[in-house]
Structures are given as C-alpha cells and as structure tokens.
Write an enzyme that holds these catalytic residues in place. Structure first.
Site, PDB file in Angstrom:
ATOM      1  N   GLU A 149       0.846  -1.203   0.000  1.00 37.13           N
ATOM      2  CA  GLU A 149       0.000   0.000   0.000  1.00 37.13           C
ATOM      3  C   GLU A 149       0.875   1.243   0.000  1.00 37.13           C
ATOM      4  OE1 GLU A 149      -2.770   1.417  -0.264  1.00 37.13           O
ATOM      5  OE2 GLU A 149      -4.398   0.543   0.910  1.00 37.13           O
ATOM      6  N   ASP A 150       0.369   2.313  -0.575  1.00 37.13           N
ATOM      7  CA  ASP A 150       1.118   3.572  -0.525  1.00 37.13           C
ATOM      8  C   ASP A 150       1.022   4.213   0.858  1.00 37.13           C
ATOM      9  OD1 ASP A 150      -1.615   4.140  -0.831  1.00 37.13           O
ATOM     10  OD2 ASP A 150      -1.343   5.517  -2.506  1.00 37.13           O
ATOM     11  N   ASP A 181      -4.313   5.428   6.118  1.00 40.21           N
ATOM     12  CA  ASP A 181      -4.936   6.649   6.627  1.00 40.21           C
ATOM     13  C   ASP A 181      -5.952   6.218   7.689  1.00 40.21           C
ATOM     14  OD1 ASP A 181      -5.440   9.441   6.632  1.00 40.21           O
ATOM     15  OD2 ASP A 181      -7.001   9.240   5.133  1.00 40.21           O
ATOM     16  N   PHE A 200      -1.903  16.312   3.649  1.00 39.18           N
ATOM     17  CA  PHE A 200      -2.141  15.631   2.377  1.00 39.18           C
ATOM     18  C   PHE A 200      -0.857  15.620   1.563  1.00 39.18           C
ATOM     19  CE2 PHE A 200      -3.786  14.758  -1.823  1.00 39.18           C
ATOM     20  CZ  PHE A 200      -4.705  13.760  -1.529  1.00 39.18           C
ATOM     21  N   ARG A 221       1.813  11.922  -9.289  1.00 44.10           N
ATOM     22  CA  ARG A 221       2.329  10.590  -8.954  1.00 44.10           C
ATOM     23  C   ARG A 221       3.793  10.440  -9.341  1.00 44.10           C
ATOM     24  NH1 ARG A 221      -2.095   7.288  -7.631  1.00 44.10           N
ATOM     25  NH2 ARG A 221      -4.018   7.637  -8.811  1.00 44.10           N
TER      26      ARG A 221
HETATM   27  P1  IMP Z   1      -7.782   4.791   4.166  1.00 44.35           P
HETATM   28  O1  IMP Z   1      -8.794   3.808   3.674  1.00 44.35           O
HETATM   29  O2  IMP Z   1      -8.433   5.966   4.826  1.00 44.35           O
HETATM   30  O3  IMP Z   1      -6.715   4.196   5.026  1.00 44.35           O
HETATM   31  O4  IMP Z   1      -7.145   5.435   2.894  1.00 44.35           O
HETATM   32  C1  IMP Z   1      -6.096   4.889   2.203  1.00 44.35           C
HETATM   33  C2  IMP Z   1      -6.048   5.478   0.810  1.00 44.35           C
HETATM   34  O5  IMP Z   1      -6.392   6.872   0.820  1.00 44.35           O
HETATM   35  C3  IMP Z   1      -4.656   5.415   0.234  1.00 44.35           C
HETATM   36  O6  IMP Z   1      -4.417   4.201  -0.438  1.00 44.35           O
HETATM   37  C4  IMP Z   1      -4.621   6.633  -0.675  1.00 44.35           C
HETATM   38  O7  IMP Z   1      -5.101   6.295  -1.963  1.00 44.35           O
HETATM   39  C5  IMP Z   1      -5.574   7.618  -0.051  1.00 44.35           C
HETATM   40  N1  IMP Z   1      -4.877   8.670   0.736  1.00 44.35           N
HETATM   41  C6  IMP Z   1      -4.931   8.873   2.078  1.00 44.35           C
HETATM   42  N2  IMP Z   1      -4.169   9.901   2.457  1.00 44.35           N
HETATM   43  C7  IMP Z   1      -3.614  10.390   1.326  1.00 44.35           C
HETATM   44  C8  IMP Z   1      -2.700  11.475   1.066  1.00 44.35           C
HETATM   45  O8  IMP Z   1      -2.230  12.220   1.952  1.00 44.35           O
HETATM   46  N3  IMP Z   1      -2.357  11.667  -0.236  1.00 44.35           N
HETATM   47  C9  IMP Z   1      -2.819  10.884  -1.255  1.00 44.35           C
HETATM   48  N4  IMP Z   1      -3.665   9.869  -1.052  1.00 44.35           N
HETATM   49  C10 IMP Z   1      -4.062   9.615   0.226  1.00 44.35           C
HETATM   50 MG    MG Z   2      -5.407   7.959  -4.285  1.00 41.73          MG
END
Ligand code: IMP
Ligand code: MG
Length: 177
Positions: free
Chosen positions: A96-97, A100, A149, A162
């Site tokens: 995963e990148d 959050d 962000f 990206r």
């Molecule tokens: P989660 O489901 O809230 O944990 O969100 C995870 C996904 O939200 C990641 O795989 C990203 O695609 C996106 N995301 C969350 N924070 C950021 C950020 O700061 N920049 C870009 N994408 C984000």
């Molecule tokens: Mg995204």
C-alpha cells in the site's frame, strides 16, 4: 495555486525501502512471496521494494475505489479489479502507498484472507497514524507522517503528481483537489 513542500526526499525513501526489503528478505528466507500492489498509488513503491527483496517473488495487482478526486472519503470501499491468480497457500505481502483511516486496509485484509493465503502481511510506505479509525496496522511501514495531504512517489491528488520523486505536502489555496 498549489504549493509543494518536500516532506521526505528521494534519498530518504531509497534508504528506507532498502531496509524494508532486507527485513522482508530475512523474514521469508527460503520461501516464496506474492507482492500484491494496490493500484495505482503503490506502483512506484512496489517497483522499488521488489528490487530490494532477494526472494522468489511474483506480482499481482488489485484496485479499489478511493477518495475520488477529493480529500474526503465516503467510508465505502469497493473492489474494482481483483487479483489475476489464486493466492491460496501463498505468502502475500499487500503493498500500500499510505495507511490513513484504515478502512481500505480492513476491507482488503478481509478480501485477501477469504482466498486462504498461507500468510498475509502489509507493507505501507506511509502511515498517518493519527487518522486511524480501524484497528489495523502495517507490518513493514516506511514513515509515520503527520495529518497532511501528501503527493509524489505514486501518491496523487486527482491523479496528478504521482511522478514526483520526493514525497511532498500539497498546500492548496482551493478546496477542489
Ligand atoms: P484509508 O482507507 O483511509 O486508510 O485510505 C487509504 C487510501 O487513501 C490510500 O491508499 C490513498 O489512496 C488515499 N490517501 C490517504 N491519504 C492520502 C494522502 O495524503 N495523499 C494521497 N492519497 C491519500
Ligand atoms: Mg489515491
């Protein structure tokens, strides 16, 4: 006007990715792994991490619905593209990148566990720990970052940025991202 402020440099990323690769290599010594990347944000991390892993490895990719073009998420996660090959009995490392809220990871862990892998671990380059609402964590985490962000090194804002080599905080004057 968007302003980009470097948060993590390409050199810091490279050093960390090398460390994560070494840990994975030693944790799975003598075994084979499947790296499952979450499109599209994890692609650059996966490409670099894979080359720091000295094991028999294959790649697969999945895609889920994301935040759309904005910063706010609906709380709903949907599978858009499933894996191409069976992972039953395999060692999966989900790549995963960023973690959050943890909603995406919670959903993906459930989906992948249903395929009955031998093991399932999570590699995430970034972790916004303060934002977590779900009880999930990464096993191989690169950097804990504040609630800002970020873009670059695979991460986007409405599909842009990206291709930046560094991870940058996106400071925007407008609400539309
Ligand atoms: P989660 O489901 O809230 O944990 O969100 C995870 C996904 O939200 C990641 O795989 C990203 O695609 C996106 N995301 C969350 N924070 C950021 C950020 O700061 N920049 C870009 N994408 C984000
Ligand atoms: Mg995204």
């Amino acid at each position: 006007m968007d302003t980009l402020r470097v948060l993590i440099t390409r050199e810091q990323i490279a050093a960390k990715v090398a460390q994560l690769g070494e840990r994975i290599t030693s944790d799975f010594a003598g075994e084979s792994i499947v790296l499952v990347g979450v499109l599209k944000g994890a692609t650059i991390f996966l490409a670099d991490l894979a080359r720091q892993i000295k094991l028999d490895a294959t790649f697969d990719f999945i895609a889920v619905s994301s935040y759309g073009s904005g910063k706010q998420q609906s709380g709903e996660v949907r599978m858009i593209k499933d894996m191409d090959r069976s992972v039953e009995g395999r060692n999966i490392i989900l790549v995963e990148d960023i973690l959050d809220t943890g909603l995406t990871l919670t959903y993906l862990k459930n989906v992948l566990q249903a395929h009955r892998p031998r093991s399932l671990r999570v590699a995430a380059l970034l972790d916004k720990i303060s934002r977590r609402t779900e009880p999930v964590h990464g096993d191989y985490v690169g950097f804990a970052i504040p609630d800002e962000f970020v873009v670059g090194y695979g991460l986007d804002s409405a599909e842009r940025y990206r291709n930046l080599s560094d991870i940058c905080v996106l400071e925007s004057g407008s609400e539309t991202r």
